[in-house]
Design a protein around this motif. Structure first.
Motif, mmCIF file in Angstrom:
data_model
loop_
_atom_site.group_PDB
_atom_site.id
_atom_site.type_symbol
_atom_site.label_atom_id
_atom_site.label_comp_id
_atom_site.label_asym_id
_atom_site.label_seq_id
_atom_site.Cartn_x
_atom_site.Cartn_y
_atom_site.Cartn_z
ATOM 1 N N VAL A 180 43.248 51.637 42.920
ATOM 2 C CA VAL A 180 43.755 52.445 41.812
ATOM 3 C C VAL A 180 44.874 51.711 41.089
ATOM 4 N N VAL A 181 45.814 51.164 41.828
ATOM 5 C CA VAL A 181 46.915 50.415 41.229
ATOM 6 C C VAL A 181 46.414 49.121 40.601
ATOM 7 N N ARG A 182 45.430 48.472 41.225
ATOM 8 C CA ARG A 182 44.889 47.233 40.662
ATOM 9 C C ARG A 182 44.277 47.488 39.290
ATOM 10 N N ARG A 183 43.518 48.553 39.142
ATOM 11 C CA ARG A 183 42.913 48.858 37.849
ATOM 12 C C ARG A 183 43.982 49.166 36.800
ATOM 13 N N GLY A 184 44.978 49.972 37.174
ATOM 14 C CA GLY A 184 46.058 50.280 36.244
ATOM 15 C C GLY A 184 46.862 49.051 35.875
ATOM 16 N N TYR A 185 47.031 48.128 36.844
ATOM 17 C CA TYR A 185 47.788 46.908 36.543
ATOM 18 C C TYR A 185 47.044 46.038 35.537
ATOM 19 N N TYR A 186 45.734 45.889 35.687
ATOM 20 C CA TYR A 186 44.968 45.100 34.730
ATOM 21 C C TYR A 186 45.159 45.608 33.306
ATOM 22 N N LEU A 187 45.087 46.922 33.116
ATOM 23 C CA LEU A 187 45.255 47.493 31.784
ATOM 24 C C LEU A 187 46.674 47.286 31.277
ATOM 25 N N GLY A 190 47.418 43.451 30.559
ATOM 26 C CA GLY A 190 46.762 42.998 29.335
ATOM 27 C C GLY A 190 47.443 43.530 28.092
ATOM 28 N N TYR A 191 47.789 44.801 28.119
ATOM 29 C CA TYR A 191 48.488 45.410 26.976
ATOM 30 C C TYR A 191 49.850 44.759 26.761
ATOM 31 N N PHE A 192 50.629 44.606 27.832
ATOM 32 C CA PHE A 192 51.975 44.050 27.720
ATOM 33 C C PHE A 192 51.929 42.584 27.286
ATOM 34 N N SER A 193 50.982 41.830 27.790
ATOM 35 C CA SER A 193 50.866 40.423 27.406
ATOM 36 C C SER A 193 50.505 40.277 25.931
ATOM 37 N N PHE A 194 49.653 41.157 25.434
ATOM 38 C CA PHE A 194 49.322 41.118 24.010
ATOM 39 C C PHE A 194 50.546 41.435 23.152
#
Length: 299
Positions: A180-187, A190-194
């Motif tokens: 659950v945390v892994r999926r939320g971290y990916y999103l 990606g958002y923060f890096s953009f």
């Protein structure tokens, strides 16, 4: 209007300065930051003790942003610096914004990286690189010559390292709290890096190249800070709403709960000591010629 009053009471100190419309926009951003701070603080108090870490970090970020935008909306926290392009003159450089980023940027990274399985050394190095970006941007903005772009380069190199950690190194680690945390971290990563790539572009057009006006700069940075502040934190905290904090291994809340009686002046319950058990004597050797003739052992 609040912007007209603020600019009148605190007159601009540079030729390229904040307009009354820009001040009105900053008051609107301040209102968003302050309201978000109150909402997250209320949500923090509603959570059980020991599960408030990420919410408390969000309160720090939003409180810092509220103070910074109050200062900028009041036309405070800027200094005049000679502009390199567009015919010279002076431009307002808002050092209070860099103070905000100096506090908030590392905390936002900490919020994400604490949810991963990265060791503390990698987290500390990533936070240091975020400070390099902010300090390089501030020093570069205060330099009026072409040498400012050297500091801009230092910031970009540090940004590449943060991208590497967020998008490659951290996802390859083992997440303590599971999928659950892994999926939320990916999103979130990606958002923060953009969003991070948009800040150097804004810097190059504002403090660096003097291409856009101060009011346009405020509108640009204000939108970015809203998206990387209240919007990002709301998404991240929502993703963590059902995660068991025991999986992270945080112990600070448990320490407070166990010592609450000591804070109130009550005696903590004493554990009963383990009963003393006398050692059993070794069985005596059977009498006989074998026992009598056994050689004596030396210890």
């Amino acid at each position: 209007m609040a912007g007209n009053q603020a600019v009148s009471m605190n007159p601009p100190n540079a030729q390229e300065n904040l307009s009354t419309h820009g001040s009105d926009w900053l008051w609107a951003v301040f209102s968003i930051m302050a309201l978000s701070t109150l909402l997250v603080a209320g949500a923090t108090l509603m959570r059980p003790r020991g599960t408030r870490l990420f919410h408390q970090l969000a309160v720090i970020v939003l409180t810092t942003a509220s103070i910074a935008y109050f200062s900028m909306a009041s036309d405070l926290g800027a200094t005049p610096i000679a502009a390199e392009f567009r015919g010279g003159g002076t431009r307002q450089i808002w050092y209070v914004r860099y103070i905000q980023w100096f506090i908030n940027f590392p905390i936002l990274l900490l919020v994400m990286l604490l949810a991963t399985g990265l060791p503390l050394s990698d987290i500390v190095t990533t936070i240091f690189m975020s400070l390099v970006i902010v300090v390089s941007g501030l020093v570069g903005a205060l330099v009026h010559s072409t040498y400012k772009w050297g500091y801009y380069t230092f910031g970009l190199v540090s940004l590449f390292y943060i991208w590497y950690v967020l998008l490659w190194h951290a996802p390859a680690s083992s997440f303590a709290a599971g999928g659950v945390v892994r999926r939320g971290y990916y999103l979130a990563a990606g958002y923060f890096s953009f969003m991070l790539i948009t800040y150097p572009i804004a810097w190059a057009c504002a403090e660096g190249g003097n291409v856009i006006t101060v009011t346009s700069e405020m509108i640009w940075y204000g939108i970015l800070d809203i998206l990387t502040g209240p919007v990002f934190l709301a998404f991240f905290l929502w993703e963590l709403r059902g995660v068991d904090y025991e999986a992270f291994g945080f112990r600070s809340g448990r320490y407070v709960d166990n010592n609450a009686t000591a804070v109130r002046g009550e005696k903590a319950p004493m554990m009963a000591p383990a009963p003393m058990v006398a050692p059993q004597a070794a069985p005596a050797a059977a009498p006989g010629p074998a026992a009598a003739s056994a050689p004596e052992q030396t210890v």
